[in-house]
Write a protein that holds these residues in place. Structure first.
Motif, short mmCIF file in Angstrom:
data_model
loop_
_atom_site.label_atom_id
_atom_site.label_comp_id
_atom_site.label_asym_id
_atom_site.label_seq_id
_atom_site.Cartn_x
_atom_site.Cartn_y
_atom_site.Cartn_z
N ASN A 33 0.80 -1.25 0.08
CA ASN A 33 0.03 0.11 -0.06
C ASN A 33 0.75 1.07 -0.08
O ASN A 33 0.51 2.23 -0.68
CB ASN A 33 -0.93 0.26 1.30
CG ASN A 33 -2.04 -1.12 1.02
OD1 ASN A 33 -2.24 -1.51 -0.11
ND2 ASN A 33 -2.64 -1.29 1.99
N TYR A 34 1.98 1.19 0.74
CA TYR A 34 2.90 2.63 0.62
C TYR A 34 3.52 2.75 -0.78
O TYR A 34 3.33 3.62 -1.29
CB TYR A 34 4.29 2.11 1.69
CG TYR A 34 5.34 3.04 1.28
CD1 TYR A 34 5.18 4.61 1.92
CD2 TYR A 34 6.37 2.74 0.62
CE1 TYR A 34 6.18 5.08 1.64
CE2 TYR A 34 7.30 3.74 0.38
CZ TYR A 34 7.37 4.90 0.96
OH TYR A 34 8.15 5.77 0.71
N CYS A 35 3.69 1.58 -1.50
CA CYS A 35 4.29 1.37 -3.18
C CYS A 35 3.16 2.30 -3.74
O CYS A 35 3.28 3.11 -4.60
CB CYS A 35 4.52 0.31 -3.46
SG CYS A 35 6.15 -0.41 -2.87
N ASN A 36 1.81 1.85 -3.61
CA ASN A 36 0.71 2.28 -4.07
C ASN A 36 0.39 3.66 -3.89
O ASN A 36 0.27 4.49 -4.88
CB ASN A 36 -0.68 1.63 -3.78
CG ASN A 36 -1.47 1.51 -4.80
OD1 ASN A 36 -1.56 2.04 -5.78
ND2 ASN A 36 -2.84 0.90 -4.34
N GLN A 37 0.61 4.10 -2.67
CA GLN A 37 0.27 5.58 -2.37
C GLN A 37 1.45 6.49 -2.90
O GLN A 37 1.40 7.49 -3.56
CB GLN A 37 0.42 5.75 -0.88
CG GLN A 37 -0.15 7.02 -0.44
CD GLN A 37 -0.04 7.57 1.24
OE1 GLN A 37 0.67 6.39 1.65
NE2 GLN A 37 -0.10 8.37 1.48
N ILE A 38 2.62 5.99 -2.87
CA ILE A 38 3.97 6.94 -3.09
C ILE A 38 3.93 7.09 -4.61
O ILE A 38 4.21 8.10 -5.27
CB ILE A 38 5.24 6.42 -2.38
CG1 ILE A 38 6.26 7.64 -2.40
CG2 ILE A 38 5.74 5.26 -3.30
CD1 ILE A 38 5.93 8.48 -1.52
N SER A 39 3.67 5.98 -5.31
CA SER A 39 3.61 6.00 -6.81
C SER A 39 2.78 6.78 -7.36
O SER A 39 2.97 7.62 -8.41
CB SER A 39 3.33 4.51 -7.23
OG SER A 39 3.13 4.58 -8.49
N LEU A 40 1.35 6.95 -6.95
CA LEU A 40 0.24 7.68 -7.30
C LEU A 40 0.64 9.19 -6.79
O LEU A 40 0.54 10.26 -7.53
CB LEU A 40 -0.90 7.38 -6.65
CG LEU A 40 -1.96 8.34 -7.04
CD1 LEU A 40 -2.59 8.09 -8.54
CD2 LEU A 40 -3.31 8.25 -6.04
N ARG A 94 -3.28 4.37 -12.83
CA ARG A 94 -2.74 5.32 -12.06
C ARG A 94 -2.28 4.55 -10.81
O ARG A 94 -1.19 4.84 -10.06
CB ARG A 94 -3.35 6.37 -11.72
CG ARG A 94 -3.87 7.12 -13.09
CD ARG A 94 -4.12 8.65 -12.80
NE ARG A 94 -5.04 8.61 -11.94
CZ ARG A 94 -5.29 10.01 -11.23
NH1 ARG A 94 -4.57 11.02 -11.67
NH2 ARG A 94 -6.07 10.13 -10.29
N LYS A 95 -3.24 3.67 -10.22
CA LYS A 95 -2.96 3.02 -8.97
C LYS A 95 -3.63 1.81 -8.93
O LYS A 95 -4.52 1.53 -9.70
CB LYS A 95 -3.36 3.83 -7.92
CG LYS A 95 -4.86 3.89 -7.55
CD LYS A 95 -5.18 4.77 -6.17
CE LYS A 95 -6.69 5.27 -6.24
NZ LYS A 95 -7.39 4.40 -5.83
N LEU A 96 -3.24 0.64 -8.25
CA LEU A 96 -3.52 -0.48 -8.06
C LEU A 96 -4.98 -0.33 -6.91
O LEU A 96 -4.90 0.36 -6.20
CB LEU A 96 -2.74 -1.59 -8.08
CG LEU A 96 -1.74 -1.74 -8.96
CD1 LEU A 96 -0.83 -2.86 -8.65
CD2 LEU A 96 -2.56 -2.14 -10.35
N ARG A 97 -5.50 -1.66 -6.77
CA ARG A 97 -6.36 -1.59 -5.49
C ARG A 97 -5.61 -1.70 -4.33
O ARG A 97 -4.57 -2.51 -4.23
CB ARG A 97 -7.45 -2.83 -5.61
CG ARG A 97 -8.39 -2.95 -4.77
CD ARG A 97 -9.40 -4.00 -5.20
NE ARG A 97 -9.91 -3.84 -6.44
CZ ARG A 97 -10.74 -5.02 -7.00
NH1 ARG A 97 -11.02 -5.88 -6.42
NH2 ARG A 97 -11.36 -4.63 -8.05
N TRP A 98 -6.08 -1.27 -3.24
CA TRP A 98 -5.33 -1.31 -1.87
C TRP A 98 -5.48 -2.82 -1.59
O TRP A 98 -6.59 -3.55 -1.53
CB TRP A 98 -5.93 -0.50 -0.69
CG TRP A 98 -5.97 0.91 -1.24
CD1 TRP A 98 -6.97 1.81 -1.61
CD2 TRP A 98 -4.81 1.98 -1.22
NE1 TRP A 98 -6.79 3.06 -1.77
CE2 TRP A 98 -5.25 2.98 -1.48
CE3 TRP A 98 -3.45 1.67 -0.60
CZ2 TRP A 98 -4.51 4.00 -1.85
CZ3 TRP A 98 -2.84 3.01 -1.04
CH2 TRP A 98 -3.04 3.98 -1.39
#
Ligand code: ZN
Length: 384
Positions: A33-40, A94-98
């Motif tokens: 989830n950190y990856c998801n957030q920072i990437s977005l 843009r992002k994946l599902r949490w």
């Protein structure tokens, strides 16, 4: 001739390690989830530093995170970063599902790792300072792995998944070619009249699943689901193995189970396992050196396989017609065998070798000239 082939070993982890794995999976979700957030966040910032983070960027950003995590190690974190970046590019989002750790909609556990962190220790395995035991550990003897993962299924059991390289002997099948018609009455019928009986394990068990769910026995219901899934898989494995062992060229209709899954026939279609059967044929065929082709299915159930006239039953209303007589040449046909024969003919006429993925339902039509040339050679053969 033997060729290298990647096969995934799936070994069930003994239940005493489940608690540790569950806890580790929550940490994996956190990193993901950190990856998801920072990437977005980096992709949508408004200044000039906006960019998509690669797996390596994410590895740099998460470096040193093991200090704050009790279970997973650095190599697991790196693999999560790499997998995240890969999956995001593949999904074109843009992002994946949490990944959700708690509650009814939680994600199934997943703990990836690199080769070095899973070691053998006597009869057990050692991972992140913890000893694991698996069932059927004799299957691990003599194999080496580059990476792998622990994965959880819907019932809550954990599995150790290891892709390992095996060498497979390629052979030549005794018979030439076969066409397969996929259907609901019989799951698959070959042009030689062989049938895979309709797979309807789910239909047969759905009232039992419903009863369990109403009584609140959710775990038992999930077990029943898993059992159905395994039975369907087993039936498809056996049938595809038989076909691959018998025939050199296998032609399948291009019926799309993903499209039909959106109609009223969805349950029957998904229960019959067309997608599975095609996938198994493909992977087994590749492994054994066979040709598996996907053929346009248009008119295959309508036209007569002896004379080619469009005299057969058509439309939804005549779906119940199982046997019919050709008005043109008077030949009696079984509906499904006839369709399979037509698929076989269509395949040998304009053979375009394609992999039958669901993602590419539309085949490029073969060029006019090649069709003409092949038709010409057919005529010559007929004349000779
Ligand atoms: Zn006919």
């Amino acid at each position: 001739m033997s060729v290298p082939f990647i096969r995934t070993l799936r070994l069930k982890v003994r239940p005493e390690s489940h608690a540790w794995l569950n806890a580790a999976a929550i940490e994996v979700n956190g990193v993901f989830n950190y990856c998801n957030q920072i990437s977005l966040a980096t992709a949508t910032r408004t200044d000039r530093k906006r960019k998509w983070l690669s797996g390596y960027d994410l590895c740099n950003l998460t470096a040193g995170a093991t200090e704050y995590l009790q279970h997973i190690g650095a190599d697991t974190i790196q693999r999560i970063c790499m997998e995240y970046a890969q999956k995001r590019v593949a999904a074109r989002c843009r992002k994946l599902r949490w990944r959700v750790s708690r509650g009814a909609r939680r994600s199934l556990g997943w703990i990836p790792f690199k080769a070095a962190s899973l070691k053998r220790k006597g009869t057990a395995l050692r991972f992140c300072g913890k000893t694991f035991r698996v069932f059927e550990r004799e299957r691990l003897e003599g194999v080496s792995w580059k990476q792998g993962c622990f994965a959880q299924d819907a019932v809550g059991d954990w599995w150790l998944c290891l892709p390992v390289q095996v060498s497979v002997e390629q052979t030549v099948a005794p018979k030439d070619s076969v066409g397969i018609d996929l259907g609901i009455k019989d799951a698959a019928v070959t042009s030689d009249g062989e049938r895979l009986e309709a797979i309807r394990f789910y239909r047969d068990a759905q009232h039992r699943i419903g009863a369990l769910q109403r009584r609140g026995h959710l775990r038992q219901a999930k077990r029943l689901h898993r059992r159905i899934r395994r039975r369907r898989k087993d039936a498809c494995h056996q049938f595809s193995r038989k076909l691959i062992n018998t025939y050199q060229t296998i032609l399948v209709g291009d019926v799309s189970s993903l499209k039909l899954a959106k109609t009223r026939m969805a349950k029957s279609v998904l229960d019959s396992g067309w997608g599975l059967l095609k996938r198994f044929l493909q992977s087994k065929g590749e492994c054994a050196g066979r040709t598996v082709q996907v053929v346009n299915e248009r008119n295959t159930s309508r036209s007569c396989s002896s004379c080619g006239a469009l005299s057969g039953p058509s439309g939804l209303r005549q779906l119940a017609v199982r046997r019919w007589e050709c008005a043109h040449c008077g030949e009696w046909h079984d509906r499904d065998v006839n369709a399979a024969r037509n698929i076989l003919r269509a395949g040998s006429r304009c053979g375009t070798s394609v992999s039958g993925n669901e993602s590419s339902p539309v085949e490029p039509p073969p060029s006019q000239t090649s069709c003409l040339r092949e038709a010409g050679s057919d005529a010559q053969r007929a004349a000779a």
